[in-house]
Design a protein around this motif. Sequence first.
Motif, PDB file in Angstrom:
ATOM      1  N   THR A 124      61.605 -85.137  -5.150  1.00  0.00           N
ATOM      2  CA  THR A 124      61.775 -86.141  -5.993  1.00  0.00           C
ATOM      3  C   THR A 124      62.424 -85.846  -6.744  1.00  0.00           C
ATOM      4  O   THR A 124      63.595 -85.858  -6.586  1.00  0.00           O
ATOM      5  N   GLN A 140      59.361 -92.976   0.080  1.00  0.00           N
ATOM      6  CA  GLN A 140      58.141 -92.593  -0.295  1.00  0.00           C
ATOM      7  C   GLN A 140      56.972 -93.150   1.016  1.00  0.00           C
ATOM      8  O   GLN A 140      56.249 -93.657   0.988  1.00  0.00           O
ATOM      9  N   ASN A 164      51.186 -93.281  -4.272  1.00  0.00           N
ATOM     10  CA  ASN A 164      51.577 -95.444  -5.307  1.00  0.00           C
ATOM     11  C   ASN A 164      52.325 -95.007  -6.169  1.00  0.00           C
ATOM     12  O   ASN A 164      52.846 -96.080  -6.606  1.00  0.00           O
ATOM     13  N   SER A 167      55.560 -93.754  -7.330  1.00  0.00           N
ATOM     14  CA  SER A 167      56.551 -94.027  -6.779  1.00  0.00           C
ATOM     15  C   SER A 167      55.755 -95.593  -7.690  1.00  0.00           C
ATOM     16  O   SER A 167      58.119 -95.448  -7.879  1.00  0.00           O
ATOM     17  N   ARG A 171      59.820 -96.002  -9.424  1.00  0.00           N
ATOM     18  CA  ARG A 171      60.613 -97.435  -9.720  1.00  0.00           C
ATOM     19  C   ARG A 171      61.309 -98.477 -10.976  1.00  0.00           C
ATOM     20  O   ARG A 171      62.525 -98.628 -11.815  1.00  0.00           O
ATOM     21  N   VAL A 181      63.629 -97.358  -4.429  1.00  0.00           N
ATOM     22  CA  VAL A 181      61.973 -96.945  -4.509  1.00  0.00           C
ATOM     23  C   VAL A 181      61.400 -97.418  -3.523  1.00  0.00           C
ATOM     24  O   VAL A 181      61.143 -98.916  -4.006  1.00  0.00           O
ATOM     25  N   VAL A 183      58.274 -97.985  -0.646  1.00  0.00           N
ATOM     26  CA  VAL A 183      57.129 -97.021  -0.168  1.00  0.00           C
ATOM     27  C   VAL A 183      56.496 -97.566   1.368  1.00  0.00           C
ATOM     28  O   VAL A 183      56.119 -98.842   1.437  1.00  0.00           O
TER      29      VAL A 183
END
Length: 248
Positions: A124, A140, A164, A167, A171, A181, A183
């Motif tokens: 990332t 992700q 999580n 991410s 975001r 972004v 997930v």
Amino acid sequence: MMSSALQGKVALVTGASSGIGEATARALAAEGAAVAIAARRVDRLRALADELTAAGAKVHVLELDVTDQAAVAEAVRSTVAALGGLDVLVNNAGLMLLGPIEDADTTDWTRMVDTNLLGLMYMTREALPHLLRGKGTVVQMSSMAGRVVTRFAGVYQATKFAVNAFSETLRQEVTERGVRVVVIEPGTTDTELRGHITHAPTKAAYEERISRLRKLESTDIAEAVRYAVTAPPHVTVNEIFIRPTDQA
């Protein structure tokens, strides 16, 4: 026949030698993207590259261990040089090494943290300048295990909860600059992932439990990725939680 939703876009998919990563590379190529496919098993990547190239896609093969930060930086640099940019990153590489916390083989723990979490973070970080430049998308690959806790999956779950959290932080930092972004949180999927489990009693119990399910297919998850990355630029599908109908 190829679509054109991602025509002119470049996608990099990690863990692309099998399962969800392989299916995702196919799905994105079918939408017109040039694809960089990354994994350690380069022979499988070459076979996939031959298939995609024959279908009209532009493909770049990357032998990559995502736990190697220098190799990650080189993979991103090589992708941009070979394909002209980077618009979509799919962080799919991962391990699921289940077992009890008591008397655990901690090398299982470090392997999962290094791959599932640090590898995803390294990828990332290296891709972000390119994604910011082109208002791209990072996907992700998390898991149902990033939401639902069960016994004998403590560290695997810890890595996915961390994915999580990382991410969502990302975001908040980049969403106003146009980067999306996404997930993805699959439930039980029929891939090679469970074959990695080193704790024999846990592996046997897990196999017995999931034998009663109609499992998700890799293509089901690839379709979720395709849906998210082909949404209009002003739309971000932040999270897709997808489980087998039979999974309680």
